[in-house]
Design a protein around this motif. Structure first.
Motif, short mmCIF file in Angstrom:
data_model
loop_
_atom_site.label_atom_id
_atom_site.label_comp_id
_atom_site.label_asym_id
_atom_site.label_seq_id
_atom_site.Cartn_x
_atom_site.Cartn_y
_atom_site.Cartn_z
N CYS A 170 -30.67 36.12 -54.90
CA CYS A 170 -31.23 37.30 -54.23
C CYS A 170 -30.28 38.49 -54.23
O CYS A 170 -30.72 39.63 -54.14
N SER A 171 -28.98 38.26 -54.31
CA SER A 171 -28.02 39.36 -54.17
C SER A 171 -27.69 40.04 -55.49
O SER A 171 -27.30 41.20 -55.51
N ARG A 179 -36.81 37.59 -54.67
CA ARG A 179 -36.23 38.92 -54.81
C ARG A 179 -37.06 39.77 -55.76
O ARG A 179 -37.19 41.00 -55.57
N TRP A 193 -27.92 41.36 -48.21
CA TRP A 193 -27.57 39.98 -48.56
C TRP A 193 -26.07 39.75 -48.42
O TRP A 193 -25.25 40.52 -48.92
N ARG A 195 -23.03 37.32 -49.41
CA ARG A 195 -22.74 36.39 -50.50
C ARG A 195 -21.62 35.42 -50.12
O ARG A 195 -20.62 35.81 -49.52
N ASP A 355 -26.69 33.06 -51.03
CA ASP A 355 -27.07 34.29 -50.34
C ASP A 355 -27.67 33.98 -48.98
O ASP A 355 -28.38 32.99 -48.81
#
Length: 370
Positions: A170-171, A179, A193, A195, A355
């Protein structure tokens, strides 16, 4: 607070099977559903209720985008948490007609509703039996009880995730389907997000002992070869055999990953007119799906216990079960094979990261509802 009731939560994705031509497109759609829920679903979730009494249903209405989420509210009670005391028991207006009705405001239902609303400009109504949207991934807030003797925290609001606490992809690219949906509906910046480059583990090797020296604390570092060189080299009884098993397991499951990493989730469509563009743009991933046969939509049991592969090392089997539990709430043999294969790929690739949305999983839900 009285003890919460636990119920089973199952998300159903309805595919227009009548419009699918053969098993190939069906496997593509089902595998996409598995990957779309990757690390965002748990089987058991707390159903927070106040003696089970309900008042007339109300709804969250996004009038600008025509997205309506309807769900029941709970009658006020002596033990109700003040954060969830209903503002009103008067039923909000629910539209008498909609282009699409979605049953269930879990992540799957909300993603579908958001895409239909923003991309296809449909009027969508989402019905949810819980009083909090999010399904298995919903979050809830609590304050310390009035009788709490914890000083300095009586006015503090604590947020709890009911299900998943980590997600993958997602990041930063390659983005996972969740995402991709957030990007498509214009909510890519709505969630911040955090990490993490590893996974901290606390393992008690001797379950009969409680002494500190019986607990092993270690970090599972993400990325290529870190698991093999730093973890498998230390903890299994036969490190060399366990490493060979692990690498072979990743090899035999790699075809299941091909679609998830090569074909964007947004390219997966149920209408048969999209089959030709998929074939032209992604021939190799489609070939891998065909070669995978029923294994694409089966559980990971066929890779744990045969016939496709057998994991024999006890430590590695326990690790895969722990990994699967964080993914689905089940042991590895009962978790979708496509989801497990994706995790085995994603945790060990270059640039891998875990994430977490700042503020909790509920922030993802809020972004989709908005």
């Amino acid at each position: 607070m009285r003890q919460k009731n636990v119920r089973r939560n199952v998300t159903y994705t309805i595919l227009p099977v009548a419009s699918l031509q053969g098993k190939t497109l069906y496997r593509l759609c089902v595998t996409a559903c598995f990957l779309a829920n990757l690390l965002t679903e748990r089987v058991d979730a707390f159903h927070l209720s106040n003696r089970g009494r309900t008042s007339p249903s109300r709804s969250i209405v996004n009038r600008n985008e025509q997205l309506i989420v309807g769900f029941p509210t709970f009658a006020a009670d002596s033990d109700v948490n003040e954060l969830y005391a209903p503002e009103s028991t008067k039923a909000s207006s629910i539209p008498t007609s909609s282009d699409v009705i979605v049953i269930g405001a879990g992540l799957g239902g909300l993603c579908a509703a958001a895409i239909l609303t923003k991309v296809y400009k449909k009027k969508v109504t989402v019905f949810e039996s819980h009083y909090i949207a999010g399904g298995c991934a919903h979050a809830f807030n609590r304050k310390p009880g009035k009788s709490s003797n914890v000083k300095g925290f009586t006015d503090t609001v604590f947020t709890f995730d009911s299900g998943p606490t980590i997600v993958l992809g997602c990041s930063k690219p390659p983005y996972n389907p969740l995402r991709q949906v957030l990007n498509a509906v214009g909510k890519s910046e709505a969630v911040e997000w955090l990490r993490y480059d590893g996974w901290g583990m606390i393992v008690r090797e001797n379950s009969a002992a409680d002494d500190d020296h019986e607990w092993q604390r270690w970090k599972f570092p993400l990325g290529p070869q870190n698991f093999q060189s730093q973890i498998l080299s230390q903890y299994p009884t036969d490190p060399a055999a366990a490493t060979l098993e692990f690498e072979e397991l990743r090899r035999v499951t790699s075809p299941l990953v091909s679609m998830g990493t090569s074909i964007p989730a947004m390219a997966m469509r149920a209408d048969t007119s999209q089959l030709i563009p998929l074939v032209l743009r992604y021939p190799k991933p489609l070939l891998d799906i065909i070669k995978g046969g029923d294994g694409v939509t089966d559980t990971f049991a066929r890779y744990m216990n045969g016939p496709d592969y057998v994991v024999r090392d006890p430590w590695l089997r326990n690790w895969l079960d722990a990994l699967a539990f964080s993914l689905s709430g089940l042991e590895a043999s009962r978790t979708p094979a496509a989801a497990m294969a994706y995790v085995l790929y994603d945790l060990h690739r270059e640039g891998a990261a875990l994430d977490y949305p700042r503020g909790g999983m509920g922030n993802i839900v809020e972004a989709l509802v908005e």
